[in-house]
Each structure stands twice: as C-alpha cells, then as structure tokens.
Design an enzyme around this catalytic site. Structure first.
Site, PDB file in Angstrom:
ATOM      1  CB  ILE A  66       9.621 -30.122  80.209  1.00 15.73           C
ATOM      2  CG1 ILE A  66       9.201 -31.582  81.347  1.00 15.73           C
ATOM      3  CG2 ILE A  66       9.550 -31.295  78.968  1.00 15.73           C
ATOM      4  CD1 ILE A  66       9.996 -32.461  81.837  1.00 15.73           C
ATOM      5  CB  THR A  67       9.550 -24.696  79.930  1.00 16.12           C
ATOM      6  OG1 THR A  67       7.645 -25.128  80.218  1.00 16.12           O
ATOM      7  CG2 THR A  67       8.681 -23.865  78.771  1.00 16.12           C
ATOM      8  CD  GLU A  68      14.407 -26.157  72.946  1.00 18.61           C
ATOM      9  OE1 GLU A  68      13.896 -26.928  73.278  1.00 18.61           O
ATOM     10  OE2 GLU A  68      15.567 -25.403  72.817  1.00 18.61           O
TER      11      GLU A  68
ATOM     12  CD  GLU B 213      24.901 -29.102  76.594  1.00 17.39           C
ATOM     13  OE1 GLU B 213      24.732 -30.345  76.173  1.00 17.39           O
ATOM     14  OE2 GLU B 213      24.382 -28.046  75.955  1.00 17.39           O
TER      15      GLU B 213
ATOM     16  CG  HIS C 280      21.258 -27.543  74.888  1.00 16.63           C
ATOM     17  ND1 HIS C 280      21.715 -28.887  74.933  1.00 16.63           N
ATOM     18  CD2 HIS C 280      20.102 -28.265  74.628  1.00 16.63           C
ATOM     19  CE1 HIS C 280      20.633 -29.714  75.384  1.00 16.63           C
ATOM     20  NE2 HIS C 280      20.054 -29.410  74.881  1.00 16.63           N
TER      21      HIS C 280
END
Lengths: 318, 398
Positions: free
Chosen positions: A97-99, A232, A270
């Site tokens: 999950i880590t961004e 995207e 992102h």
C-alpha cells in the site's frame, strides 16, 4: 470464486503498529477479512487492540498463522525490504500500500522477485485488493459483510458481491488509481452490477502485477462476467494491454484513461503519472483501446454505464 | 526535482566525467575574472550561459559566445541586468541570478548519451546515439536505427564490456572507445547513486585531434538531470541543490502542506482526493467546456487544516473564477471536507461560485454540515454526481 484472494485467505499486516497500519487493519478486520497477524520488528509477542497477534518477522507470522497474503504499510524507506521479506517467507499475495517508495528500490526489488515466480506483488502505491463479501445486514457504511476479503484501504461497503448484484453479474476491476476505482465500483454497484475482485495496481512507474497479468486471471475466472480497465497517463502498459485483450479476451471489456488535460512533463500526483512523449498520453491510450474494439468511457461519470453497455445491460437514462 | 546546468556539470565532474573548464558566477566582476582565467589558460573561446531551469535560453540571447574580456563583461551585464523572456517563461520573464562561464570547445563530432527507466521492463536503460546535439525525440522519429540501447542489470550495474560494445556501435575507435565506455559506466553509476529518473548528456563530444590527445578527447558539454522525488530523503546533496526560486510558489506551498498541486492555465479551481480522480475531474471540466486552473490531490488522509490550506492556495490564484470540489470519501471522510469548506468560507470567503460533490464515507453527516452552512456561503451549490458537478461549475463560470 474470484481472483487471487477470497473469504478463506489469511492475511497479515506488515507495519500493523503504525497509525495507518493499525487503522486499516481494523477496517479489514471489521469487513470480515481473516486478518490473522501483524508484523512489526521489535513488537513480537504482543497483540493489537482486537487481539491479533504481532510477530517480529514475516517468517514467524507465516509459520504460526499459515498466512497466504499480506498488506504492507511500512514507511517508504523500508517498504521494499518488507516486500522482499514477505516474498522470502512464501506469502503468495503481497500487497504494498505504501506510497513514496524510491523508484530504484522497486527496480532492484522487481529484479530479485524474479527468483520468486509464484508470488504476486500488487502495488506499491495502491489501494489494495478486495473480493467483496455478501451483505448480511445493514445499509451503506453500516453494512455487515461475510466471506469477503478486503486487503487495503478501500471503503468496503461500496462494493457488491455477485450474489447480491441485481443483474446477477460481476466485473473485475483493474486500476492505477484508488479513488477512480471507488468511482467505478460505486457506479457499477448503483447499476446493480457486482464486482468479482477489484485490484488497484498502483500509481508508481515500477510495480508488481500489471494490466495483462490481471486481465488474464479475470478472463479465466468463471465468476467474472466483464472487466473494466482504468489507466492514466505515463508509460505504455495500457497500449500493450489493449492489444493483448484484443487477441486473448472474450469477455466484455470497458476502459477509461485519466489525464486527457494533463500537461506534458509534470508529475500529476502519482509518481508514474507523467507524460514523457507522444506514446504515453491519454489520447494515444484511448486510441489504442478503440482500435482494439474496446469501449472507452468518455467521461469519468460514464464508467458504470460504459461497463453496463459492454455487458449488454440496459441502463435507464435519467 | 530539477537542478541547474552548473550543478549538473559539477555532479559529472565529481564522478570523473570530463567537462570543459569553467565555473558558476553571481556577479559581473566574477564573470569577467573567470573569463580572464580561461583566456589566460589558453582558451580562445568562452561561453556564458544564464542558469535558469527554463529552456529557450539561446533564442532569448542568454547564451553567448565571447572572445574578449569586453564581451565577457557585456554578456554578464546583459544577463544579470535583464529578465529572461522565452517561450517557457511567460511574458513576465524570470530573473537571472547565476551564470556559467566555461571554455568553448572545438567539436569534431557530437553524440547523445542518457540513462533512464524503461517502464515496460522496469529496468534502467542506457540510451545513446551518434546523432548528438539534437533532440533525441527527433532522432527517434526520423532515424530510430541511430539509437542504441543497453539494459542495465539492476543488481550488478553496467558492465565495462557492454559499454565498450556500445561505444563501438556509436563509431568510436581506438582510444576513444575506452574514454566513451568509461563515461558510460560512470554515468550509469551516478544515475543509480543519485536516484535520478533521467540523466542526459547532450551533446557528448569528441574533440579534434591535438598534440596531447592525438585521437581526440571525449567529454560532456551539457547535461540535464531529473530526480525521483520519492528518494530525496536520502540524497542530502540534492536537497541542498534545490532552488525554490525556480518552482511555482503555489506548488511549493502545497508540497509543504502535503498536497499534490500542479498549476494550469484555466479558471476553474479543482480540489479532489486521489490523483486519478483529480486528473479525471480536470478532464470532465474540459468535457463540459471549462478550463481547469489546477490539479490538486489532497490525498487520502488529509486533515481539516491541510484541506483549508488547499482552499487558500486555490482561492489565492487570481485567475480562479469558480471552484469544484470532488471527493470520493474512502479513507478521506466527507465531513472533514465539509468542515474545511466551512472553515475556508469563514477565513477567506468564497467570492466565486463553489460546486461541491461528495460521495462515500460519512456523506450524510457532510451533507448536513453543508446544508446548515448554505446561508453563510451563498455562492455554494451541491451536485448529485460528477457530471452534474462539472456541468454546474462550468455554467456558473461561463
């Protein structure tokens, strides 16, 4: 049936004692996920507020609990190591999950993961994966579910299990974006279309499972009636996926690409959402999907109706 | 993150990659002194270049070849005394605070050398071309065979033999092969060590034969780096190279508040959670005939304070004539956003139309908060869904 995870999947949380890890462990546990353990080095032998045991290493956690999936909330400098620790302990679905993980860490991690061909990495920088459970009682955010598996940060209640879907159909969702996934789930749920499994593959330039890996699994899954692919700007994965779908997929597919108005050379939130040239614009990707006979939603408000159309479900126009 | 040319030169030089003599100066007198040093050392041609991130310097007159001390003084006075206006700066132009004064070098042949990530394979790749001095995109389009590539093993790095093979394919001969290969290996290592996302030497040059280098010398004339923002925490040297004066002030402010913001040219401010939804919101505004003023992702777990700061940034942009809030609450709770709207209304006030679309976690509580605040925020409308929201804000602004 679903892909990758279901009501029997036993899940760990790496970074269970951090604020995010703790919060989302509770969210997954409350949804009905079999959350069997957590890992925080140095906190082994303790439990979290819900009585979930905490281990020092993933290996110990797997030996004690038989876990076969993990969600990683470890901070960015240590997250790549956490992914490798999970793989080395034999956890088959590793959901990061880590961004904010450094890209070079992921380049190295992906190279090492070649030695673990049976392990599926989802993410990083993603909302996670969910196979919706059946609604037992309650409505909206108060609803109670059973036999589902939510691994990650998505709001569980917006999802609809196939058994609960008015149309009796369920789709697979694959997306590079978190909230856009929720949008697709919400719009399809409102139209009475369920979801077999939803996978956020993440917004980073170097990641684990990609569109093609997952489309292939959804195509083979008997409970998936259609697939929605949400991409995207940045990279050319969607273009390769479009061609792969054309040659290999019989199920109805709908697509959406975010970022038609994004300026080139600017990172749009992102890490991976940046236009580098003519090949990785939204227009190029939309054109590729259309050339391959895949319906593309014009607007993010048409995700549900475009999917319904592809499934041959009539949508009452409001 | 980006750096200045003089900083890029320094990074190359410190890694052992040859660059022409020269240095960065901040005053006219230092520029003259540096030119004098170079002329005295035997150089016959010196180049003075404005150090700004914006491109288009050459056409704007901010790159000058000089052959005398007088010209050195004139060039420095002009560049430090005037704002540089180019296609990339906008009509107001930008102030030039630093100059690079460097030796001009005779060029026998130009090459292109870069290292970047190949996203398809997730592996770093060295890209080179014997057609240097022009945009690599142009070469890729017109003569794709002129571009050679070599994947770099993520665990072991670029090997010498791979670099020598590439150097041969580029047409280097004799001793030049070793020189070029050494630059390639050093560049690949520098890219990895600095967590770069792109490093580009354009041009890499071969000098004509001379007495001390009968086969010519290979060196880097100009270099560009961009770096992975995710890795800045472990790159103290790069942190020190950041130049906030080169960044958009709103973007810097947003970054400090943990928000992801990109300024655009339109007049409809957007506040959204999630990068994909934020991009899609810009797209739907455009589909409804409007022009987004910004990309703004408040993230999944922003506080009321961060969201209020987001409103301050959006409303601080004088071009904004309407604001669209689009939230799909997952982890982000809709009532947090509603409270921030009320707070921002009290503090800054919504003079312009505001359209709010909320869905997801705690949406009912949020609707109650907004309903109660409606009398205090007369410009606010709520929307049923994304399309309704985009339609309303575009109508209100048109």
């Amino acid at each position: 049936m679903a892909i990758l995870v279901d009501g029997n999947t036993k899940v760990l949380c790496q970074g269970i004692t951090g604020s995010f890890g703790a919060f989302h462990t509770k969210g997954c546990h409350d949804y009905g996920t079999k959350l069997v353990g957590g890992v925080t080095p140095g906190k082994g032998g303790t439990t979290n507020p819900d009585g979930i045991p905490i281990f020092d290493t993933v290996r110990e956690a797997v030996d004690e609990t038989g876990a076969d999936a993990t969600m990683i909330f470890v901070p960015p400098p240590f997250a790549a190591d956490a992914i490798l620790e999970a793989a080395d302990a034999g956890v088959s679905v590793v959901c990061a999950i880590t961004e904010g993980i450094p890209v070079q860490d992921m380049v190295r991690t992906r190279a090492i993961l070649k030695d673990y061909p049976d392990i599926v990495l989802i993410g990083p920088n993603c909302p996670g994966i969910i196979t919706p459970g059946r609604r037992v009682s309650g409505q909206g955010a108060e609803a109670v579910f059973e036999d589902g598996c939510k691994i990650g940060i998505m709001p569980g209640y917006i999802h609809t299990a196939k058994a609960d879907a008015a149309t009796g159909k369920a789709i697979g969702v694959i997306s590079r974006s978190g909230t856009l996934t929720y949008e697709a789930v919400w719009q399809t749920s409102v139209l009475g279309i369920g979801q077999s499994t939803c996978v956020g593959i993440g917004g980073d330039p170097v990641r684990g499972a990609g569109f093609i890996d997952l489309v292939e699994r959804f195509e083979a899954d008997p409970d998936t009636d259609g697939i929605i692919v949400i991409g995207e700007i940045g990279g050319t994965d969607e273009i390769e996926a479009a061609h792969w779908i054309k040659s290999n997929v019989k199920k109805p597919v709908a697509a959406f690409i975010a970022g038609r108005t994004a300026p080139p050379g600017k990172r749009m939130g992102h890490a991976g959402a940046i236009i580098g040239g003519a090949e990785d614009t939204a227009e190029a990707k939309i054109a590729a999907f259309r050339e391959c006979g895949i319906q593309v939603a014009e607007s993010p408000s048409d995700l549900g109706s475009t999917m319904a159309l592809a499934l041959g479900i009539e949508v009452a126009t409001v | 993150m980006k750096i200045h040319e003089y900083q890029a030169r320094q990074l190359l030089a410190d890694a052992g990659i040859p660059v022409p003599a020269g240095s960065m100066v901040e005053t006219v007198s230092d520029a003259v002194a540096e030119a004098e040093r170079l002329f005295t050392g035997g150089e016959t041609l010196v180049v003075t270049k404005a150090q700004v991130h914006a491109g288009g310097r050459g056409k704007a007159g901010f790159v000058k070849l000089i052959q005398s001390m007088e010209e050195a003084k004139e060039a420095a006075e002009f560049m430090l005394g005037n704002r540089m206006v180019s296609v990339q700066t906008g009509p107001e132009g930008i102030e030039v605070k630093r100059l690079l004064v460097a030796a001009g070098v005779d060029i026998e042949k130009e090459f292109y050398l870069a290292v970047t990530l190949d996203r398809t394979t997730g592996v770093n790749t060295l890209i080179a071309s014997a057609e240097g001095g022009v945009e690599i995109e142009t070469v890729a389009h017109e003569n794709p065979d002129a571009i050679v590539r070599q994947h770099i093993d993520p665990l072991t790095g670029l090997e010498g033999f791979q670099a020598r093979a590439l150097a041969k394919r580029l047409g280097f001969t004799g001793r030049q092969i070793g020189q070029a290969a050494s630059i390639m290996v050093k560049l690949a290592k520098l890219y990895e060590d600095l967590d770069a996302s792109m490093v580009e030497i354009n041009p890499l040059i071969l000098t004509p034969p001379s007495d001390d280098a009968p086969e010519g010398r290979v060196m880097a004339i100009d270099a560009k780096f961009s770096f992975d923002d995710n890795a800045l925490f472990r790159q103290p040297r790069l942190q020190a190279m950041q130049d906030p004066a080169e960044e958009n002030p709103s973007e810097v402010r947003a970054e400090e508040a943990g928000l992801s913001y990109v300024a655009l040219d339109g007049n409809i401010g957007c506040l959204v959670n999630g990068a994909g939804l934020a991009m899609s919101t810009m797209d739907i505004v455009k589909l409804h005939g409007g022009e987004p003023a910004n990309f703004l992702d408040v993230g999944g777990s922003a506080s009321k304070e961060a969201v209020t700061e987001a409103f301050r940034i959006i409303l601080g942009d004088g071009r904004v004539q309407g604001v669209l809030v689009n939230i799909f609450g997952g982890i982000m709770k809709c009532d947090t956003i509603a409270n921030a709207i009320v707070e921002a209304a009290k503090e800054v006030g919504f003079e312009v139309p505001l359209v709010v679309r909320l869905e997801g976690t705690n949406v009912d509580a949020a609707r109650d908060i907004l309903e109660a605040a409606k009398k205090d925020i007369p410009t606010m409308q709520t929307a049923e869904d994304l399309a309704d929201a985009a339609g309303k804000v575009c109508t209100a602004v048109a």
